[in-house]
Design an enzyme around this catalytic site. Structure first.
Site, PDB file in Angstrom:
ATOM      1  CB  CYS A   1      -4.129  -7.414   3.448  1.00  0.00           C
ATOM      2  SG  CYS A   1      -5.040  -5.888   3.204  1.00  0.00           S
TER       3      CYS A   1
ATOM      4  N   GLY B   1       4.013  -0.978  -3.672  1.00  0.00           N
ATOM      5  CA  GLY B   1       4.973  -1.989  -3.201  1.00  0.00           C
ATOM      6  C   GLY B   1       5.080  -3.174  -4.143  1.00  0.00           C
TER       7      GLY B   1
END
Length: 428
Positions: A374, A258
């Site tokens: 994250c 991504g």
């Protein structure tokens, strides 16, 4: 495949996650291939839902059964959980949920236990109100393992309940608009023509949140590469990396790609090397590059040993999306709550430090390294960067936090991005 098997399939999937430490993203896809498209969504809802609310379902079973199911009958334990979940958290009519769950015993070759399953589920229906009232007074109500709750309380004494609550929500669906095809507003107009609504993000210029999650094939131009599914917080990496055309850029720990593709959308003439330790996940990087019509060099390699995959190359910019506990994306991957262990956090922090130290020499003088995770845990984030700055005299922090508390921490929010951390470091 008969529909009533969905409950037993969900029970077996959850059992593999909780008892064998398998990731749901590995367990679920092969099962979904065995059912009709219509049933795929329900199977996913049952698996995700049971893992999201596991503390509650375990507590109920312990209340309603005098002794636990063990050995070969263990799957029945999870089948009863699937029954509880449907009765508590779905719109499936109770009689249908009951019948289908009881029938699941046949599919797992435990027909003699149909009466037991039926009895436990009916007893729950009779006592539901008082059981739930009692449950609401226990710490299990936060639906998190106690070690993680303790870490959240310590790190965020004012916000830990909000974070736990956000982790238990269904995640919003964020998209990244490919600026080489459309402006964000132009694509939003196409979305509206398709009968869907989207909302922009104040801080991230390519981000759109769908009002209601939708299958990717329904999105205007998905196959043509106009849009990519990517959480808003993950898109924030580009705000700090600021890639430029003509630069040599390293995306380390790049799978599934991504951020690699986002770099190339922002700076199409950059030369990008995408590296990940997991060869299987690298196939997703190739898939993403292909769909978007972008080109990068992709290599399998260990972040702790850069000489093996880049020799003595030096980069203008490095994005290190470090391996982490993923405690910021629990709402997308509820199995993380049950797969992670308290001891993992120190091991991950050690690994992150080793990668940072190994890759820093490969950054040009004046170059930028963006460290991202994250995670919401300070050991992996602000404490990690504070320690790195202390031992690395030619590294300085830019625009992200203060020397006392380096980096920026996003926390998960209902209409916001996932939990995410960024620190922008410049080499002097």
């Amino acid at each position: 495949m008969k529909k009533q098997n969905l409950r037993s399939m969900a029970a077996q999937a959850v059992e593999q996650v909780v008892e064998q430490g398998q990731s749901l993203s590995n367990v679920l896809p092969p099962l979904q291939q065995k059912v009709s498209d219509k049933d795929k969504a329900l199977l996913q809802e049952l698996c995700f839902g049971v893992l999201r609310t596991l503390s509650q379902l375990e507590w109920l079973i312990n209340k309603l059964m005098s002794r636990p199911m063990t050995g070969k009958q263990r799957t029945v334990h999870y089948l009863i959980m699937v029954g509880f979940y449907q009765l508590l958290h779905t719109r499936i009519p109770p009689h249908a949920a009951l019948a289908e769950t009881v029938e699941g015993a046949v599919a797992i070759k435990r027909p003699q236990l149909k009466g037991l399953i039926n009895g436990v589920l009916r007893q729950f229906q009779r006592q539901q109100e008082e059981l739930l009232a009692e449950f609401a007074r226990t710490e299990n109500q936060y639906l998190h393992p106690s070690w993680l709750l303790n870490r959240l309380k310590k790190a965020y004494p004012q916000q830990w309940q909000d974070i736990a609550g956000a982790n238990n929500q269904r995640p919003p669906m964020w998209l990244r608009i490919n600026r080489n095809h459309h402006t964000r507003d132009a694509w939003l107009a196409l979305l509206k023509e398709s009968g869907m609504n989207g909302f922009t993000h104040d801080a991230y210029p390519d981000a759109v949140r769908l009002e209601t999650p939708a299958p990717v094939h329904a999105l205007p131009g998905f196959e043509e590469g106009w849009v990519t599914v990517q959480d808003a917080s993950a898109q924030g990496c580009m705000t700090w990396l600021e890639p430029q055309n003509g630069e040599q850029i390293l995306d380390l720990c790049a799978a599934p790609g991504g951020k690699t593709t986002h770099i190339l959308e922002v700076a199409p003439q950059a030369s990008v090397l995408a590296v990940d330790v997991d060869e299987q996940r690298l196939s997703r990087v190739y898939d993403n590059l292909k769909r978007l019509g972008l080109k990068a060099q992709v290599k399998q390699g260990d972040g702790r040993k850069p000489a093996e995959w880049c020799g003595d190359t030096q980069f203008d910019r490095i994005l290190l999306d470090a391996p982490c506990s993923a405690t910021g994306v629990i709402r997308r991957h509820p199995d993380i709550k049950w797969l992670r262990r308290d001891r993992d956090i120190n091991e991950l922090a050690q690994l992150q430090a080793e990668i940072l130290d190994a890759v820093w020499p490969h950054l040009k003088s004046g170059g930028t390294l963006v460290y991202a995770t994250c995670s919401v845990l300070p050991e992996e984030n602000c404490q990690q960067i504070a320690a790195f700055l202390k031992r690395t005299p030619n590294a300085s922090l830019h625009g992200t936090g203060t020397p006392e508390r380096p980096g920026l921490q996003n926390l998960p929010g209902a209409e916001e991005g996932d939990g995410f951390f960024y620190a922008k470091l410049i080499k002097e």
